[in-house]
Design a protein around this motif. Structure first.
Motif, short mmCIF file in Angstrom:
data_model
loop_
_atom_site.label_atom_id
_atom_site.label_comp_id
_atom_site.label_asym_id
_atom_site.label_seq_id
_atom_site.Cartn_x
_atom_site.Cartn_y
_atom_site.Cartn_z
N PRO A 200 0.82 -1.22 0.00
CA PRO A 200 0.00 0.00 0.00
C PRO A 200 0.85 1.27 0.00
O PRO A 200 0.51 2.23 -0.68
CB PRO A 200 -0.81 -0.14 1.30
N ALA A 201 1.97 1.25 0.72
CA ALA A 201 2.81 2.46 0.77
C ALA A 201 3.35 2.81 -0.61
O ALA A 201 3.46 3.98 -0.97
CB ALA A 201 3.96 2.24 1.75
N GLU B 67 0.51 4.30 -2.69
CA GLU B 67 0.24 5.66 -2.23
C GLU B 67 1.30 6.62 -2.79
O GLU B 67 0.98 7.71 -3.28
CB GLU B 67 0.25 5.67 -0.70
N ARG B 68 2.55 6.20 -2.74
CA ARG B 68 3.65 7.05 -3.24
C ARG B 68 3.48 7.33 -4.74
O ARG B 68 3.62 8.47 -5.20
CB ARG B 68 4.99 6.34 -2.99
N ARG C 23 0.64 9.79 -5.33
CA ARG C 23 0.99 11.15 -4.89
C ARG C 23 1.95 11.80 -5.89
O ARG C 23 1.78 12.95 -6.28
CB ARG C 23 1.63 11.09 -3.50
N ASP D 167 -7.78 2.07 -1.53
CA ASP D 167 -7.59 3.02 -0.43
C ASP D 167 -6.20 3.65 -0.51
O ASP D 167 -6.04 4.84 -0.23
CB ASP D 167 -7.77 2.32 0.92
N ALA D 168 -5.20 2.84 -0.86
CA ALA D 168 -3.83 3.36 -0.95
C ALA D 168 -3.71 4.38 -2.07
O ALA D 168 -3.15 5.47 -1.89
CB ALA D 168 -2.85 2.21 -1.18
N PHE D 169 -4.26 4.06 -3.23
CA PHE D 169 -4.24 5.03 -4.34
C PHE D 169 -4.97 6.33 -3.92
O PHE D 169 -4.51 7.43 -4.22
CB PHE D 169 -4.91 4.45 -5.59
N ARG E 164 -5.40 7.60 -0.94
CA ARG E 164 -4.59 8.39 0.00
C ARG E 164 -3.53 9.19 -0.76
O ARG E 164 -3.28 10.35 -0.46
CB ARG E 164 -3.90 7.47 1.02
N GLY E 165 -2.91 8.55 -1.74
CA GLY E 165 -1.89 9.24 -2.52
C GLY E 165 -2.47 10.40 -3.32
O GLY E 165 -1.89 11.49 -3.38
#
Ligand SMILES: [Zn+2]
Length: 321
Positions: free
Chosen positions: A76-77, A80-81, A84, A120-122, A124-125
């Motif tokens: 997920p990290a 997200e990166r 972003r 969810d990860a996408f 958040r980014g």
């Protein structure tokens, strides 16, 4: 002459694949950190050895380069990166609004991440990128043709369950082996649920694929639609019904949708009154920015400032955002 207003106005991009849009530096960094074998060792080699900038044999040949992204989209990290950074780079490039699309099945194929966790990860980014830049961003959920009708149905179910997170659904991948007529039922459900529809069509296949995208799948926009130029009736239909073609010039050249730059029909679409927009498609593999797409359209396809003003107006009018 472009007016000051049109020069200063930020651009809207409608067709970019989030799951294959990595900065060269990030791709090199992740491959190293994760210990993945790749045809490059550093950022410079991503640019010189990995990016596809010359014309390939076919769309299929280009798609075969995508496996590395599935291996890198592991946590997920990382997702997200990537999201972003796409927004940060879009903002730095003068893009004010961007629609990003990704395939849940493609993204999680290697990592095994649940589709919900990946989404969810996408998100958040995207939110972090939007906070930092003010870029208005939204997601489109892609059904990958190559995984068949069963996965297509699951993908549409996922899009409907997460309707608040997705602007629209799309169909992408191998257009020749997995034609539009296979996917009528899931796209009917998506439309019934109120999701917008855009379909990759007329990229590797002829005009019949665009007709089917319109008549069988209810496409409101078409990804590429290049072969529409071969069918005068279809050109009339696209103009009459105001169906926007999401044109990605570099992609069209590299995947051999067009045999040469001279043969690109963008100007003919505009002259026929068909709405068109300009996008990068897969910047993580073509190494292209939206600004470069505009420059190529000017230099290689003969577009004028007046054409670009029209294109920018169409993009703002036809966005699902
Ligand atoms: Zn695409």
């Amino acid at each position: 002459m472009r007016t000051d207003e049109s020069k200063n106005r930020k651009r809207t991009e409608l067709h970019r694949h989030l799951d294959v849009s990595f900065r060269a530096s990030t791709l090199a960094d992740l491959v190293k950190t994760l210990g993945i074998s790749a045809p490059f060792h550093d950022e410079e080699e991503v640019r010189t050895k990995f990016w596809v900038t010359r014309q390939m044999g076919s769309l299929g040949e280009v798609l075969s380069c995508f496996g590395i992204f599935q291996q890198v989209l592991r946590t997920p990290a990382i997702l997200e990166r990537v999201a972003r950074e796409v927004i940060e780079d879009a903002g730095a490039e003068g893009i004010g609004a961007i629609e990003l699309r990704y395939s849940p099945s493609f993204t999680s194929k290697v990592s095994g991440l649940s589709w919900g966790v990946a989404l969810d990860a996408f998100l958040r980014g995207l939110e972090a990128g939007a906070r930092a830049t003010g870029v208005n961003a939204g997601l489109i959920c892609i059904v990958t043709r190559d995984y068949g009708v069963g996965v297509a149905g699951e993908t549409i179910d996922f899009a409907i369950q997460n309707k608040d997170a997705f602007l629209a659904v799309d169909l992408a991948g191998n257009e020749e082996q997995f034609p539009n007529k296979m996917f009528v039922e899931p796209f009917r459900r998506a439309r019934d649920a109120g999701l917008h529809v855009t379909i990759h069509a007329g990229e590797a296949c002829g005009p019949e694929s665009v007709w089917d995208a319109l008549d069988l799948l209810g496409a409101q926009r078409i990804g590429h639609g290049i072969s529409s130029v071969k069918d005068a009736e279809l050109m009339k239909r696209l103009a009459r019904d105001g169906v926007l073609l999401e044109i990605c010039p570099t992609s069209n050249f590299v995947t051999r949708s067009i045999p040469s730059w001279d043969a690109h029909p963008l100007k003919r679409f505009l002259d026929a009154g068909i709405p068109v927009s300009l996008s990068t498609d897969d910047p993580g593999i073509f190494g292209v920015t939206l600004e470069e797409e505009y420059q190529r359209a000017r230099r290689l396809l003969g577009l004028s400032d007046a054409d670009f003003d029209r294109i920018d107006r169409y993009a703002r009018k036809y966005t699902f955002l």
